[in-house]
Design an enzyme around this catalytic site. Sequence first.
Site, short mmCIF file in Angstrom:
data_model
loop_
_atom_site.label_atom_id
_atom_site.label_comp_id
_atom_site.label_asym_id
_atom_site.label_seq_id
_atom_site.Cartn_x
_atom_site.Cartn_y
_atom_site.Cartn_z
N ALA A 138 0.83 -1.21 0.00
CA ALA A 138 0.00 0.00 0.00
C ALA A 138 0.87 1.26 0.00
CB ALA A 138 -0.94 0.00 1.20
N GLY A 185 1.90 1.60 -3.50
CA GLY A 185 0.75 1.87 -4.35
C GLY A 185 0.19 3.26 -4.20
N ASP A 186 0.25 3.80 -2.98
CA ASP A 186 -0.19 5.16 -2.73
C ASP A 186 0.57 6.13 -3.63
OD1 ASP A 186 -1.48 7.36 -1.34
OD2 ASP A 186 0.37 7.59 -0.19
N ALA A 187 1.88 5.97 -3.68
CA ALA A 187 2.72 6.84 -4.51
C ALA A 187 2.47 6.61 -6.00
CB ALA A 187 4.19 6.61 -4.17
#
Length: 139
Positions: free
Chosen positions: A17, A20-22
């Site tokens: 995560a 994935g956020d970035a």
Amino acid sequence: MSEEQADYQQLNGIALAYMGDAAYEVFIRQHLIEQGLTKPTKLHHKATMYVSAKAQAALIDLMTQDGLLSETEQDYFRRGRNAKSYTHAKNTSVMTYRISTGFEALFGYLHLSHQTERLAELAHWCIEQVEAGRLTNEK
């Protein structure tokens, strides 16, 4: 695989995560800049429509409704959703926060497994859903 490279298959949902956020945020920022937004406060405000926990939870619900995800992608979403997080949700329910963590883990998996076309496809699909007004704010 060298020791410096983490094997994405072994990573926990929180680490996925984090990546994935970035990865997802880059698509959103590029989209907003391409729309001509340049003021930081306006950019930040508009970005929350795409990247807030509520938006991400609604987007993953739409992906499920539309049958967009493969079985493997669903597994990585669940890995993120079910991961033990030591941070807590701000301005949203714990369940919404966990679902959004799963959303980000999915994007982290796609990025780390070098599935750049699929990552772009899902990111652009998400942008289209937000632009089309398909998100509900009931979560």
